[in-house]
Design a protein around this motif. Structure first.
Motif, PDB file in Angstrom:
ATOM      1  N   ALA A   1     -11.608  -8.711 -33.050  1.00 41.59           N
ATOM      2  CA  ALA A   1     -11.842  -9.846 -34.144  1.00 41.59           C
ATOM      3  C   ALA A   1     -11.054  -9.405 -35.481  1.00 41.59           C
ATOM      4  O   ALA A   1     -10.808 -10.373 -35.844  1.00 41.59           O
ATOM      5  N   ILE A   2     -10.837  -8.109 -35.787  1.00 43.84           N
ATOM      6  CA  ILE A   2     -10.158  -7.889 -37.046  1.00 43.84           C
ATOM      7  C   ILE A   2      -9.346  -6.714 -36.882  1.00 43.84           C
ATOM      8  O   ILE A   2      -9.232  -5.972 -35.786  1.00 43.84           O
ATOM      9  N   ASP A   3      -8.340  -6.620 -37.670  1.00 41.78           N
ATOM     10  CA  ASP A   3      -7.562  -5.494 -37.888  1.00 41.78           C
ATOM     11  C   ASP A   3      -8.302  -4.053 -38.393  1.00 41.78           C
ATOM     12  O   ASP A   3      -9.312  -4.544 -39.212  1.00 41.78           O
ATOM     13  N   ILE A   4      -8.095  -3.052 -37.907  1.00 38.60           N
ATOM     14  CA  ILE A   4      -8.611  -1.846 -38.306  1.00 38.60           C
ATOM     15  C   ILE A   4      -7.644  -0.739 -38.317  1.00 38.60           C
ATOM     16  O   ILE A   4      -6.852  -0.269 -37.570  1.00 38.60           O
ATOM     17  N   ALA A   5      -7.162  -0.354 -39.730  1.00 40.64           N
ATOM     18  CA  ALA A   5      -6.584   0.531 -40.363  1.00 40.64           C
ATOM     19  C   ALA A   5      -7.201   1.917 -39.633  1.00 40.64           C
ATOM     20  O   ALA A   5      -8.382   2.195 -39.752  1.00 40.64           O
ATOM     21  N   ALA A   6      -6.468   2.920 -39.390  1.00 37.84           N
ATOM     22  CA  ALA A   6      -6.854   4.161 -38.861  1.00 37.84           C
ATOM     23  C   ALA A   6      -7.916   5.023 -39.856  1.00 37.84           C
ATOM     24  O   ALA A   6      -8.896   5.271 -39.659  1.00 37.84           O
ATOM     25  N   ALA A   7      -7.533   4.868 -41.181  1.00 36.83           N
ATOM     26  CA  ALA A   7      -8.402   5.550 -42.233  1.00 36.83           C
ATOM     27  C   ALA A   7      -9.794   4.632 -42.213  1.00 36.83           C
ATOM     28  O   ALA A   7     -10.528   5.495 -42.824  1.00 36.83           O
TER      29      ALA A   7
END
Length: 272
Positions: A109-115
């Protein structure tokens, strides 16, 4: 490929995939460790120039952990054209070698940056992390013939043997208790394989998806809203017919979909 001692390149893998061909790779041709294998896979994805639409997971079952000698969830990317959605997609070309297992998939449901992956996986409620789930058939296929003998680095190099992902219609309640109901593959109306997540997986499907998010972050991979995560084989991976025999997926005793497939070319999957 230039010889038995040359490392396999993204171009090699892309060419094999484009030709629907396969090759045996020796140890000297493969990456030296999982990190290098993930790098090769990422370079292959970049070289393909196609957006990632889904991820397939391994090491969520005792069998895959034993086969590939790891207790860490591993993953591979699938492109949009490798995904079929019931009621939405046109007829799909199955992989040259057609086998599949039934799984549960979640949609991000969301974008997730690796960090941010570890923090988000640990602290985000399921209904905020995922906006849909569905029963699925995951069909592995690798252009490297000698998997699993070649081991984990071979598998990871070729996108974790990404072949096709057949998805049911999205279901909104990601906490639905029915997620642990029986899922079955039917061939010509007869059950060919059936199981439940709680008996087959080492964790719940949603826990597997969270574990993948953490591992993706560790590997420097950012994830995108709308990408599907298929969480590992609930049923055994079985051979499927490509001669027009009906293939269906059932869940809670009801048919989720019957595949709409194009015929496989007669020379598909040939050695390179």
């Amino acid at each position: 490929m230039t010889g038995n001692t040359a490392r396999v390149t993204p171009g090699d893998l892309l060419a094999l995939r484009a030709g629907r061909a396969r090759r045996v790779l020796g140890p000297a041709e493969l990456p030296t460790d999982p990190a290098a294998a993930y790098t090769l896979a990422a370079e292959t994805v970049a070289g393909a120039g196609r957006p990632v639409a889904a991820w397939k997971l391994g090491a969520t079952t005792a069998g895959t952990r034993a086969t590939f000698a790891t207790d860490t969830i591993y993953f591979g990317a699938l492109y949009g054209e490798e995904i079929w959605v019931a009621g939405e997609s046109p007829a799909h070309m199955p992989p040259p070698v057609f086998r599949a297992e039934a799984e549960i998939a979640f949609r991000l449901a969301i974008d997730i940056a690796a960090a941010d992956a570890v923090r988000i996986a640990a602290n985000t409620p399921s209904e905020a992390l995922f906006d849909a789930w569905t029963p699925a058939l995951e069909a592995p296929y690798s252009c490297i013939i000698n998997i699993p003998e070649a081991g984990l680095t071979a598998l990871l190099s070729d996108r974790c043997a990404a072949g096709a992902l057949f998805l049911g219609a999205p279901r909104p309640d990601v906490r639905d208790p029915d997620i642990d109901s029986e899922i079955a593959i039917l061939i010509d109306g007869a059950v060919a394989a059936a199981a439940t997540a709680s008996k087959a997986l080492l964790m719940s499907p949603s826990e597997a998806a969270r574990g993948f998010i953490i591992e993706a972050g560790r590997q420097g991979v950012s994830l995108g809203r709308g990408q599907w995560i298929s969480t590992g084989g609930i049923t055994p991976c079985i051979d499927l017919p490509s001669d027009g025999t009906p293939i269906s997926l059932s869940f809670t005793g009801e048919t989720v979909f019957t595949l709409d497939l194009l015929p496989v070319p007669p020379e598909a999957g040939k050695p390179a």
